[in-house]
Design a protein around this motif. Structure first.
Motif, PDB file in Angstrom:
ATOM      1  N   SER A  42       0.816  -1.221   0.000  1.00 38.15           N
ATOM      2  CA  SER A  42       0.000   0.000   0.000  1.00 38.15           C
ATOM      3  C   SER A  42       0.849   1.269   0.000  1.00 38.15           C
ATOM      4  O   SER A  42       0.536   2.238  -0.698  1.00 38.15           O
ATOM      5  CB  SER A  42      -0.936   0.001   1.214  1.00 38.15           C
ATOM      6  OG  SER A  42      -1.879  -1.029   1.109  1.00 38.15           O
ATOM      7  N   ARG A  45       2.531   1.770  -3.404  1.00 37.69           N
ATOM      8  CA  ARG A  45       1.596   2.271  -4.403  1.00 37.69           C
ATOM      9  C   ARG A  45       1.447   3.788  -4.325  1.00 37.69           C
ATOM     10  O   ARG A  45       1.141   4.437  -5.337  1.00 37.69           O
ATOM     11  CB  ARG A  45       0.234   1.602  -4.224  1.00 37.69           C
ATOM     12  CG  ARG A  45       0.248   0.101  -4.523  1.00 37.69           C
ATOM     13  CD  ARG A  45      -1.071  -0.546  -4.122  1.00 37.69           C
ATOM     14  NE  ARG A  45      -1.004  -1.992  -4.172  1.00 37.69           N
ATOM     15  CZ  ARG A  45      -1.272  -2.733  -5.242  1.00 37.69           C
ATOM     16  NH1 ARG A  45      -1.636  -2.144  -6.372  1.00 37.69           N
ATOM     17  NH2 ARG A  45      -1.190  -4.046  -5.191  1.00 37.69           N
ATOM     18  N   GLU A  46       1.659   4.353  -3.139  1.00 40.58           N
ATOM     19  CA  GLU A  46       1.522   5.804  -3.001  1.00 40.58           C
ATOM     20  C   GLU A  46       2.646   6.552  -3.711  1.00 40.58           C
ATOM     21  O   GLU A  46       2.499   7.737  -4.014  1.00 40.58           O
ATOM     22  CB  GLU A  46       1.454   6.188  -1.519  1.00 40.58           C
ATOM     23  CG  GLU A  46       0.174   5.739  -0.841  1.00 40.58           C
ATOM     24  CD  GLU A  46      -0.009   6.372   0.519  1.00 40.58           C
ATOM     25  OE1 GLU A  46       0.499   7.499   0.731  1.00 40.58           O
ATOM     26  OE2 GLU A  46      -0.650   5.745   1.385  1.00 40.58           O
ATOM     27  N   GLY A  48       3.922   5.135  -6.521  1.00 43.32           N
ATOM     28  CA  GLY A  48       3.978   4.274  -7.687  1.00 43.32           C
ATOM     29  C   GLY A  48       4.524   4.934  -8.934  1.00 43.32           C
ATOM     30  O   GLY A  48       5.027   4.253  -9.839  1.00 43.32           O
ATOM     31  N   ALA A  85       4.727   1.346  -8.881  1.00 46.07           N
ATOM     32  CA  ALA A  85       3.506   0.663  -9.298  1.00 46.07           C
ATOM     33  C   ALA A  85       3.818  -0.697  -9.905  1.00 46.07           C
ATOM     34  O   ALA A  85       3.113  -1.685  -9.661  1.00 46.07           O
ATOM     35  CB  ALA A  85       2.746   1.528 -10.300  1.00 46.07           C
ATOM     36  N   ALA A  88       4.668  -3.149  -7.088  1.00 44.27           N
ATOM     37  CA  ALA A  88       3.481  -3.583  -6.346  1.00 44.27           C
ATOM     38  C   ALA A  88       2.634  -4.562  -7.151  1.00 44.27           C
ATOM     39  O   ALA A  88       2.216  -5.609  -6.636  1.00 44.27           O
ATOM     40  CB  ALA A  88       2.651  -2.368  -5.938  1.00 44.27           C
ATOM     41  N   GLU A  89       2.373  -4.238  -8.415  1.00 50.96           N
ATOM     42  CA  GLU A  89       1.444  -5.037  -9.211  1.00 50.96           C
ATOM     43  C   GLU A  89       2.058  -6.322  -9.753  1.00 50.96           C
ATOM     44  O   GLU A  89       1.380  -7.355  -9.846  1.00 50.96           O
ATOM     45  CB  GLU A  89       0.903  -4.197 -10.377  1.00 50.96           C
ATOM     46  CG  GLU A  89      -0.052  -3.094  -9.934  1.00 50.96           C
ATOM     47  CD  GLU A  89      -1.308  -3.633  -9.272  1.00 50.96           C
ATOM     48  OE1 GLU A  89      -1.693  -4.781  -9.559  1.00 50.96           O
ATOM     49  OE2 GLU A  89      -1.892  -2.908  -8.451  1.00 50.96           O
ATOM     50  N   GLN A  93       1.897  -7.915  -5.066  1.00 44.78           N
ATOM     51  CA  GLN A  93       0.546  -8.454  -5.001  1.00 44.78           C
ATOM     52  C   GLN A  93       0.496  -9.942  -5.372  1.00 44.78           C
ATOM     53  O   GLN A  93      -0.167 -10.720  -4.674  1.00 44.78           O
ATOM     54  CB  GLN A  93      -0.401  -7.659  -5.892  1.00 44.78           C
ATOM     55  CG  GLN A  93      -1.879  -7.968  -5.635  1.00 44.78           C
ATOM     56  CD  GLN A  93      -2.294  -7.642  -4.210  1.00 44.78           C
ATOM     57  OE1 GLN A  93      -2.164  -6.505  -3.759  1.00 44.78           O
ATOM     58  NE2 GLN A  93      -2.796  -8.640  -3.481  1.00 44.78           N
TER      59      GLN A  93
END
Length: 452
Positions: A42, A45-46, A48, A85, A88-89, A93
């Protein structure tokens, strides 16, 4: 349930927290990752929109890759640089998904203690499991028992303020509508409009400040960015090390980032103000005026971006007996290795359970949080930390104390803790210890022969 049957609670489903879970699973231990956000990574992502200065080969943990491989996961090209990003993706994740119900989202840790024992009580302390108090997304509370706790919650949520003394500058909070503590995403139309054609102060001297300066320089050269200007506020002076390792940095993208920031200044997109420690933020109509501790008042700006570092939130660990350095708030055995007051060059050697242990047995701060207020943490360092800690929790002390990581040299000299040292001032008065000044650095500016 016996203590050995209890989970190892990991706080935070970021890069280090998820790597910790992967290593614990590999050791036959049962992790429970508590993530305050709604998805893995999380905090990542901020930011990203920001590209890492480490390649994919340096930000994928080996134990995590073992878990991912049977799912058909394809590792990205190791020579390329992910954005936050992407990280994270494409990695965090999928890793959290593989871990399944070992990861809980919307679970904010509000307290950690020993069951039935506050920090004062000695009796049978180490025989008691940990109790972890959480607040869920719907506002309800829950207690979870754990055999050990790894705090990988990072420092993203607690940026340092603008004030040169570590406190908010007078008027900083009142000016919050025009003050940001993050690198702006100038691809976002609303954010772009906020800074386009404006004069923005960037406070800070690290990689985040470099990123912001380079982004604002790009904006100023675009069709919709005419009139965009930056003023770079440094608490120390400018030396050969100010812009990082440049071509000598063994993390090339980090070196390039420093060079991009230097180009922003050299090309006239930003002015540099050195030796300036902000004491107050005052209003000048709709604009802001920064006032230094020495009484200097800078020209008005429209926006301020404060990138003065991050600090750990230790409030929910207050009932634990932590051994923390009084300056950095890092574990006492680790602090001398990373203290910018003592180290101006070189790298932090890989470390693990020995340096991360506390008086409270089986509790560890890992990842960025283990560095307290110290900068320049690498993902690889966190992965090595949790590999060592997982081995120790599994009873494999030999593996826990073995080093399995080689870090790149930083290529960077210069520690924030040395900017006041008078003996470091070069004879020509230049370098990072020069007297406070306001200057625009251009091609005609003399190069400094000194450094701090």
């Amino acid at each position: 349930m016996s203590e050995q049957q209890l989970p190892v609670v990991v706080i935070g489903a970021g890069p280090t927290g998820l790597a910790a879970a992967a290593h614990l699973v590999g050791r036959g231990l049962d992790p429970l990752v508590l993530e305050a956000g709604a998805a893995a990574g999380s905090a990542v992502r901020e930011w990203g929109h920001v590209r890492l200065f480490s390649t994919w080969s340096e930000v994928v943990d080996p134990a995590a890759e073992k878990l991912l491989a049977p799912t058909g996961w394809v590792r990205p090209d190791g020579a390329t640089y992910p954005s936050g990003a992407d990280w994270a993706e494409r990695y965090l994740q999928p890793l959290a998904d593989v871990l399944g119900d070992k990861v809980r989202y919307g679970a904010t840790v509000t307290g950690v203690s020993r069951a039935g024992r506050d920090r004062v009580v000695d009796a049978d302390r180490e025989s008691q499991p940990f109790t972890v108090l959480i607040e869920t997304a719907d506002g309800s509370e829950e207690r979870i028992l754990a055999r050990a706790v790894l705090d990988a919650s990072g420092t993203w949520a607690t940026p340092s303020p603008m004030g040169g003394d570590g406190l908010p500058a007078l008027g900083e909070k009142a000016a919050s509508a025009r003050v940001s503590y993050r690198v702006p995403d100038l691809k976002d139309p609303a954010v772009r409009a906020r800074y386009a054609g404006k004069r923005t102060a960037v406070v800070g001297s690290g990689a985040s400040a470099f990123t912001a300066l380079a982004a604002l320089a790009d904006l100023s050269e675009s069709d919709d960015g005419a009139g965009t200007r930056a003023v770079w506020i440094l608490r120390r002076g400018i030396s050969g090390s100010t812009f990082g390792g440049g071509a000598a940095d063994q993390l090339p993208a980090r070196g390039a980032l420093g060079l991009a920031a230097k180009a922003a200044v050299d090309d006239g997109h930003a002015d540099a103000v050195t030796g300036f420690r902000t004491a107050a933020v005052e209003r000048d109509g709709e604009r802001l005026v920064l006032v230094g501790e020495d009484g200097r008042r800078l020209d008005p700006v429209d926006e301020v971006i404060v990138l003065t570092g991050l600090r750990p939130d230790l409030s929910f660990l207050d009932e634990l007996r932590l051994g923390l350095d009084e300056r950095l708030r890092a574990p006492v055995a680790l602090a001398p290795l990373i203290d910018p007051n003592q180290h101006s060059c070189g790298t932090v050697y890989p470390h693990g359970v020995k340096e991360l242990s506390h008086p409270e047995k089986d509790v560890y701060l890992v990842g960025m949080k283990s560095y307290g207020r110290a900068p320049t943490f690498l993902a690889m360092t966190g992965y090595e930390q949790v590999r060592s800690v997982a081995a120790a929790l599994a009873g494999d002390r030999e593996a826990a104390e073995r080093v399995e990581l080689t870090l790149p040299e930083t290529g960077v000299c210069g520690g924030a803790g040395l900017f006041d040292a008078p003996e470091a001032t070069p004879a020509d008065g230049g370098g990072c210890c020069a007297a406070p000044a306001t200057l625009t650095i251009g091609a005609g500016a003399p190069a400094s022969s000194g450094g701090c």
